[in-house]
Design a protein around this motif. Sequence first.
Motif, PDB file in Angstrom:
ATOM      1  N   LEU A 153      61.953  15.699  79.107  1.00  0.00           N
ATOM      2  CA  LEU A 153      62.216  14.428  79.772  1.00  0.00           C
ATOM      3  C   LEU A 153      63.354  14.665  80.754  1.00  0.00           C
ATOM      4  N   LEU A 154      63.006  14.781  82.035  1.00  0.00           N
ATOM      5  CA  LEU A 154      63.969  15.071  83.091  1.00  0.00           C
ATOM      6  C   LEU A 154      64.042  13.887  84.044  1.00  0.00           C
ATOM      7  N   ASN A 155      65.049  13.896  84.897  1.00  0.00           N
ATOM      8  CA  ASN A 155      65.229  12.811  85.856  1.00  0.00           C
ATOM      9  C   ASN A 155      65.553  13.419  87.220  1.00  0.00           C
ATOM     10  N   ALA A 156      64.807  13.023  88.232  1.00  0.00           N
ATOM     11  CA  ALA A 156      65.083  13.449  89.605  1.00  0.00           C
ATOM     12  C   ALA A 156      65.873  12.344  90.288  1.00  0.00           C
ATOM     13  N   THR A 157      67.059  12.669  90.770  1.00  0.00           N
ATOM     14  CA  THR A 157      67.881  11.676  91.465  1.00  0.00           C
ATOM     15  C   THR A 157      67.887  11.911  92.968  1.00  0.00           C
ATOM     16  N   GLY A 158      67.153  12.903  93.408  1.00  0.00           N
ATOM     17  CA  GLY A 158      67.031  13.222  94.820  1.00  0.00           C
ATOM     18  C   GLY A 158      65.880  14.195  94.989  1.00  0.00           C
ATOM     19  N   ALA A 159      65.587  14.549  96.216  1.00  0.00           N
ATOM     20  CA  ALA A 159      64.470  15.449  96.493  1.00  0.00           C
ATOM     21  C   ALA A 159      64.636  16.810  95.825  1.00  0.00           C
ATOM     22  N   HIS A 160      65.886  17.254  95.670  1.00  0.00           N
ATOM     23  CA  HIS A 160      66.156  18.570  95.084  1.00  0.00           C
ATOM     24  C   HIS A 160      67.240  18.511  94.018  1.00  0.00           C
ATOM     25  N   THR A 161      67.407  17.353  93.370  1.00  0.00           N
ATOM     26  CA  THR A 161      68.453  17.201  92.356  1.00  0.00           C
ATOM     27  C   THR A 161      67.861  16.700  91.051  1.00  0.00           C
ATOM     28  N   LEU A 162      68.165  17.432  89.974  1.00  0.00           N
ATOM     29  CA  LEU A 162      67.777  17.034  88.620  1.00  0.00           C
ATOM     30  C   LEU A 162      69.018  16.550  87.880  1.00  0.00           C
ATOM     31  N   ARG A 163      68.866  15.471  87.093  1.00  0.00           N
ATOM     32  CA  ARG A 163      69.981  14.973  86.286  1.00  0.00           C
ATOM     33  C   ARG A 163      69.647  15.221  84.822  1.00  0.00           C
ATOM     34  N   PHE A 164      70.656  15.652  84.083  1.00  0.00           N
ATOM     35  CA  PHE A 164      70.518  15.931  82.655  1.00  0.00           C
ATOM     36  C   PHE A 164      71.463  15.029  81.883  1.00  0.00           C
ATOM     37  N   LEU A 165      70.911  14.285  80.919  1.00  0.00           N
ATOM     38  CA  LEU A 165      71.693  13.411  80.043  1.00  0.00           C
ATOM     39  C   LEU A 165      71.198  13.588  78.612  1.00  0.00           C
ATOM     40  N   PRO A 166      71.414  14.768  78.032  1.00  0.00           N
ATOM     41  CA  PRO A 166      70.925  14.989  76.667  1.00  0.00           C
ATOM     42  C   PRO A 166      71.740  14.182  75.651  1.00  0.00           C
ATOM     43  N   PRO A 167      71.176  13.979  74.461  1.00  0.00           N
ATOM     44  CA  PRO A 167      71.918  13.250  73.434  1.00  0.00           C
ATOM     45  C   PRO A 167      73.154  14.037  72.999  1.00  0.00           C
ATOM     46  N   LEU A 168      74.130  13.327  72.474  1.00  0.00           N
ATOM     47  CA  LEU A 168      75.382  13.976  72.056  1.00  0.00           C
ATOM     48  C   LEU A 168      75.179  14.951  70.908  1.00  0.00           C
ATOM     49  N   VAL A 169      74.080  14.848  70.187  1.00  0.00           N
ATOM     50  CA  VAL A 169      73.810  15.762  69.080  1.00  0.00           C
ATOM     51  C   VAL A 169      73.069  17.019  69.542  1.00  0.00           C
ATOM     52  N   CYS A 170      72.976  17.213  70.849  1.00  0.00           N
ATOM     53  CA  CYS A 170      72.315  18.369  71.439  1.00  0.00           C
ATOM     54  C   CYS A 170      73.033  19.647  70.988  1.00  0.00           C
ATOM     55  N   SER A 171      72.248  20.664  70.623  1.00  0.00           N
ATOM     56  CA  SER A 171      72.817  21.928  70.162  1.00  0.00           C
ATOM     57  C   SER A 171      72.537  23.031  71.184  1.00  0.00           C
ATOM     58  N   LYS A 172      73.143  24.185  70.971  1.00  0.00           N
ATOM     59  CA  LYS A 172      72.881  25.329  71.852  1.00  0.00           C
ATOM     60  C   LYS A 172      71.420  25.741  71.768  1.00  0.00           C
ATOM     61  N   ALA A 173      70.812  25.598  70.598  1.00  0.00           N
ATOM     62  CA  ALA A 173      69.391  25.918  70.445  1.00  0.00           C
ATOM     63  C   ALA A 173      68.541  24.978  71.295  1.00  0.00           C
ATOM     64  N   ASP A 174      68.935  23.703  71.377  1.00  0.00           N
ATOM     65  CA  ASP A 174      68.225  22.754  72.238  1.00  0.00           C
ATOM     66  C   ASP A 174      68.354  23.163  73.705  1.00  0.00           C
ATOM     67  N   VAL A 175      69.546  23.596  74.093  1.00  0.00           N
ATOM     68  CA  VAL A 175      69.773  24.051  75.474  1.00  0.00           C
ATOM     69  C   VAL A 175      68.907  25.274  75.757  1.00  0.00           C
TER      70      VAL A 175
END
Length: 84
Positions: free
Chosen positions: A51-73
């Motif tokens: 689940l990604l978000n494009a905020t511009g033609a060439h820009t992606l925004r990342f807002l993962p949950p606070l419980v995100c781990s290195k394995a998730d990354v």
Amino acid sequence: IEVGAYLREQLSALPQVTEVRGMGLMLAADLAEDGKGAPDVVLDGLSAGLLLNATGAHTLRFLPPLVCSKADVDALIEKLGGIL
């Protein structure tokens, strides 16, 4: 803070990413203009389970949950690298 720094580092390592900005887990990544556009990456990401978000033609925004781990990354970077 640790996972946010790790996410920034991993995003910056992708060859198609020209800049990463933001704080903590709230990050934006600018993509090279000669590559795939952000809206296309968002659509391809949905097919890959991202689940990604494009905020511009060439820009992606990342807002993962606070419980995100290195394995998730790691899972994100693996799938995103394949999409880009």
